[in-house]
Design an enzyme around this catalytic site. Structure first.
Site, PDB file in Angstrom:
ATOM      1  N   HIS A 262      75.307  71.442  31.327  1.00 44.68           N
ATOM      2  CA  HIS A 262      76.567  70.742  31.549  1.00 44.68           C
ATOM      3  C   HIS A 262      76.353  69.595  32.532  1.00 44.68           C
ATOM      4  CE1 HIS A 262      79.088  74.036  29.887  1.00 44.68           C
ATOM      5  NE2 HIS A 262      78.093  74.781  30.299  1.00 44.68           N
TER       6      HIS A 262
ATOM      7  N   HIS B 138      76.580  71.515  26.128  1.00 44.88           N
ATOM      8  CA  HIS B 138      77.974  71.936  25.926  1.00 44.88           C
ATOM      9  C   HIS B 138      78.569  71.274  24.675  1.00 44.88           C
ATOM     10  CE1 HIS B 138      82.141  72.540  28.076  1.00 44.88           C
ATOM     11  NE2 HIS B 138      82.031  73.243  26.982  1.00 44.88           N
TER      12      HIS B 138
ATOM     13  N   LYS C  53      83.224  67.682  23.069  1.00 42.68           N
ATOM     14  CA  LYS C  53      83.196  67.125  24.420  1.00 42.68           C
ATOM     15  C   LYS C  53      81.942  66.289  24.560  1.00 42.68           C
ATOM     16  CE  LYS C  53      85.276  71.213  26.590  1.00 42.68           C
ATOM     17  NZ  LYS C  53      86.166  70.917  27.672  1.00 42.68           N
TER      18      LYS C  53
ATOM     19  N   CYS D 172      80.189  66.267  27.404  1.00 41.97           N
ATOM     20  CA  CYS D 172      79.332  67.059  28.301  1.00 41.97           C
ATOM     21  C   CYS D 172      78.126  67.622  27.557  1.00 41.97           C
ATOM     22  CB  CYS D 172      80.171  68.200  28.893  1.00 41.97           C
ATOM     23  SG  CYS D 172      79.268  69.303  29.971  1.00 41.97           S
TER      24      CYS D 172
ATOM     25  N   TYR E 216      79.486  77.808  36.690  1.00 37.20           N
ATOM     26  CA  TYR E 216      78.066  77.585  36.377  1.00 37.20           C
ATOM     27  C   TYR E 216      77.190  78.491  37.235  1.00 37.20           C
ATOM     28  CZ  TYR E 216      80.158  73.048  35.025  1.00 37.20           C
ATOM     29  OH  TYR E 216      80.944  72.064  34.505  1.00 37.20           O
TER      30      TYR E 216
HETATM   31 ZN   LIG Z   1      80.285  71.321  30.055  1.00 39.48          ZN
END
Ligand SMILES: [Zn+2]
Length: 145
Positions: free
Chosen positions: A10, A116, A122, A124, A39
């Site tokens: 991420h 991710h 997304k 990310c 995380y």
């Molecule tokens: Zn992420």
């Protein structure tokens, strides 16, 4: 120890070059009503690693895929103006991310290293891990299941 088969990378979605750390993320994630940082590790701009949620605890980083995975994040991922997804990894971050990924592959016998953005619409972590060194380490192929 819970079984771990996947590492998901991420970004913190913070502007390029701006320092933040695991404590900031812990605060942001608590503000979302989570049990603290989602995380398991955070890679700072200078490549320093800070621990996040203990590895033995399931993370909160990828909807529907937290069981069986660990989540690591680097600080950055957005252009300096804060508006556009951007691969802002510093050379020090890249080196640390490679080391952490190799360690996790060996330690947990990972079957997959992913971004991710492979699980959700997304940006990310703001790069394509399948085309990145991280997804192609020592013959280890991202996307292998
Ligand atoms: Zn992420």
């Amino acid at each position: 120890m819970r079984p771990i088969h996947t590492l998901v990378w991420h970004c913190s979605a913070t502007p390029e070059g701006k320092h933040f750390d695991a404590k900031d993320i812990d605060r942001w994630h608590k503000e979302r009503g989570w049990a603290g940082i989602g995380y398991h590790a955070v890679v700072l701009l200078d490549g320093t690693v800070q621990p996040g949620r203990p590895i033995e605890k399931v993370g909160a980083h990828v909807a529907g895929h937290n069981t069986g995975s660990i989540g690591y994040s680097y600080i950055g991922g957005v252009s300096a103006d804060g508006k556009t997804a951007k691969d802002t990894r510093t050379p020090a971050q890249k080196a640390t991310m490679k080391r952490l990924t190799i360690e996790a592959i060996r330690k947990y016998g990972l079957k997959r290293v992913a971004g991710h953005n492979e699980y959700a619409a997304k940006a990310c972590p703001s790069f394509d891990i399948r085309k990145d060194e991280l997804g192609n380490l020592e013959g280890f192929k991202a996307g292998r299941r």
